[in-house]
Design a protein around this motif. Structure first.
Motif, PDB file in Angstrom:
ATOM      1  N   LYS A 131       6.977   1.258  -2.174  1.00  0.00           N
ATOM      2  CA  LYS A 131       5.836   1.970  -2.758  1.00  0.00           C
ATOM      3  C   LYS A 131       6.310   3.171  -3.561  1.00  0.00           C
ATOM      4  O   LYS A 131       5.792   3.466  -4.623  1.00  0.00           O
ATOM      5  CB  LYS A 131       4.847   2.402  -1.672  1.00  0.00           C
ATOM      6  CG  LYS A 131       3.974   1.289  -1.179  1.00  0.00           C
ATOM      7  CD  LYS A 131       2.878   1.830  -0.297  1.00  0.00           C
ATOM      8  CE  LYS A 131       1.965   0.695   0.113  1.00  0.00           C
ATOM      9  NZ  LYS A 131       0.810   1.147   0.862  1.00  0.00           N
ATOM     10  N   LYS A 132       7.324   3.892  -3.059  1.00  0.00           N
ATOM     11  CA  LYS A 132       7.833   5.066  -3.762  1.00  0.00           C
ATOM     12  C   LYS A 132       8.456   4.670  -5.089  1.00  0.00           C
ATOM     13  O   LYS A 132       8.241   5.311  -6.113  1.00  0.00           O
ATOM     14  CB  LYS A 132       8.855   5.814  -2.898  1.00  0.00           C
ATOM     15  CG  LYS A 132       8.262   6.726  -1.893  1.00  0.00           C
ATOM     16  CD  LYS A 132       9.366   7.537  -1.217  1.00  0.00           C
ATOM     17  CE  LYS A 132       8.768   8.459  -0.191  1.00  0.00           C
ATOM     18  NZ  LYS A 132       9.795   9.229   0.510  1.00  0.00           N
ATOM     19  N   GLY A 178       0.204   6.383   7.520  1.00  0.00           N
ATOM     20  CA  GLY A 178       1.401   6.334   6.692  1.00  0.00           C
ATOM     21  C   GLY A 178       2.271   5.137   7.024  1.00  0.00           C
ATOM     22  O   GLY A 178       2.189   4.566   8.107  1.00  0.00           O
ATOM     23  N   VAL A 179       3.113   4.745   6.073  1.00  0.00           N
ATOM     24  CA  VAL A 179       4.014   3.602   6.238  1.00  0.00           C
ATOM     25  C   VAL A 179       5.445   4.116   6.177  1.00  0.00           C
ATOM     26  O   VAL A 179       5.793   4.928   5.318  1.00  0.00           O
ATOM     27  CB  VAL A 179       3.777   2.557   5.123  1.00  0.00           C
ATOM     28  CG1 VAL A 179       4.683   1.365   5.306  1.00  0.00           C
ATOM     29  CG2 VAL A 179       2.327   2.143   5.090  1.00  0.00           C
ATOM     30  N   THR A 180       6.287   3.638   7.088  1.00  0.00           N
ATOM     31  CA  THR A 180       7.711   3.999   7.047  1.00  0.00           C
ATOM     32  C   THR A 180       8.528   2.726   6.946  1.00  0.00           C
ATOM     33  O   THR A 180       8.034   1.631   7.173  1.00  0.00           O
ATOM     34  CB  THR A 180       8.123   4.752   8.326  1.00  0.00           C
ATOM     35  OG1 THR A 180       7.899   3.906   9.451  1.00  0.00           O
ATOM     36  CG2 THR A 180       7.369   6.042   8.485  1.00  0.00           C
ATOM     37  N   GLY A 181       9.750   2.855   6.574  1.00  0.00           N
ATOM     38  CA  GLY A 181      10.636   1.689   6.497  1.00  0.00           C
ATOM     39  C   GLY A 181      10.718   1.142   5.094  1.00  0.00           C
ATOM     40  O   GLY A 181      10.431   1.818   4.105  1.00  0.00           O
ATOM     41  N   LYS A 240       8.895  -0.968   3.301  1.00  0.00           N
ATOM     42  CA  LYS A 240       7.674  -0.998   2.482  1.00  0.00           C
ATOM     43  C   LYS A 240       7.390   0.366   1.877  1.00  0.00           C
ATOM     44  O   LYS A 240       6.900   0.475   0.773  1.00  0.00           O
ATOM     45  CB  LYS A 240       6.486  -1.484   3.299  1.00  0.00           C
ATOM     46  CG  LYS A 240       6.573  -2.953   3.636  1.00  0.00           C
ATOM     47  CD  LYS A 240       5.297  -3.438   4.228  1.00  0.00           C
ATOM     48  CE  LYS A 240       5.423  -4.935   4.493  1.00  0.00           C
ATOM     49  NZ  LYS A 240       4.180  -5.535   4.849  1.00  0.00           N
ATOM     50  N   ALA A 241       7.701   1.423   2.613  1.00  0.00           N
ATOM     51  CA  ALA A 241       7.491   2.765   2.097  1.00  0.00           C
ATOM     52  C   ALA A 241       8.390   3.024   0.901  1.00  0.00           C
ATOM     53  O   ALA A 241       7.983   3.643  -0.081  1.00  0.00           O
ATOM     54  CB  ALA A 241       7.730   3.794   3.191  1.00  0.00           C
ATOM     55  N   LEU A 242       9.636   2.562   0.971  1.00  0.00           N
ATOM     56  CA  LEU A 242      10.560   2.731  -0.146  1.00  0.00           C
ATOM     57  C   LEU A 242      10.091   1.954  -1.371  1.00  0.00           C
ATOM     58  O   LEU A 242      10.202   2.430  -2.498  1.00  0.00           O
ATOM     59  CB  LEU A 242      11.971   2.291   0.259  1.00  0.00           C
ATOM     60  CG  LEU A 242      12.680   3.182   1.280  1.00  0.00           C
ATOM     61  CD1 LEU A 242      14.013   2.555   1.684  1.00  0.00           C
ATOM     62  CD2 LEU A 242      12.894   4.562   0.708  1.00  0.00           C
TER      63      LEU A 242
END
Length: 154
Positions: free
Chosen positions: A147-148, A138-141, A143-145
């Protein structure tokens, strides 16, 4: 007899406590008689066959059981209706019990009595949970936002 210290193994591995129990059981079985003779063969990648010479025994006099993580094979000759007088008796038909430790996920798929041999087929079935699988990272931070928001606008 030599004893083994498994404490270094326990510090570096998890779930191998059954190995110590198996080693103790094998050490106790060293005195097990060699009758009847048997073979253990690997018939496929995850398949095995134990062949035991049981000359003189009928299928009704043989017993194959799986219990306590092991395979137990025993035989008890039925008393003869008429006593016989042997000039030479070279075929041993004495009662026996032989035990084999089974690894995890090994099951007996069948047993056949043919030509004085008892063949017991075993198969190893690895459960899906133990098969290799790829874990998605999983990716956090920020980059995750990103993608969402991309998936929401698509």
């Amino acid at each position: 007899m030599q004893t083994f210290d498994f404490s270094p193994l326990y510090r570096a591995a998890v779930g191998f406590d059954r190995m110590a129990d198996l080693m103790d059981r094998v050490a106790a079985d060293v005195a097990q008689p060699t009758y009847p003779p048997y073979n253990i063969e690997k018939t496929a990648e995850d398949a095995y066959r134990i062949s035991i010479a049981v000359a003189g025994f009928s299928p009704d006099e043989l017993s194959v059981d799986v219990k306590d993580g092991g395979l137990h094979v025993s035989a008890k000759r039925a008393p003869e209706a008429q006593p016989r007088t042997y000039l030479h008796r070279g075929i041993a038909t004495r009662a026996f019990e032989r035990r084999f430790a089974l690894a995890d996920h090994v099951r007996v798929s069948g047993a056949v009595h043919e030509n004085g041999m008892l063949h017991i087929d075993l198969i190893r079935e690895t459960p899906e949970a133990l098969k290799p699988r790829r874990i998605e990272i999983g990716v956090t931070g920020p980059k995750a936002l990103e993608k969402k928001t991309e998936t929401l606008h698509a």
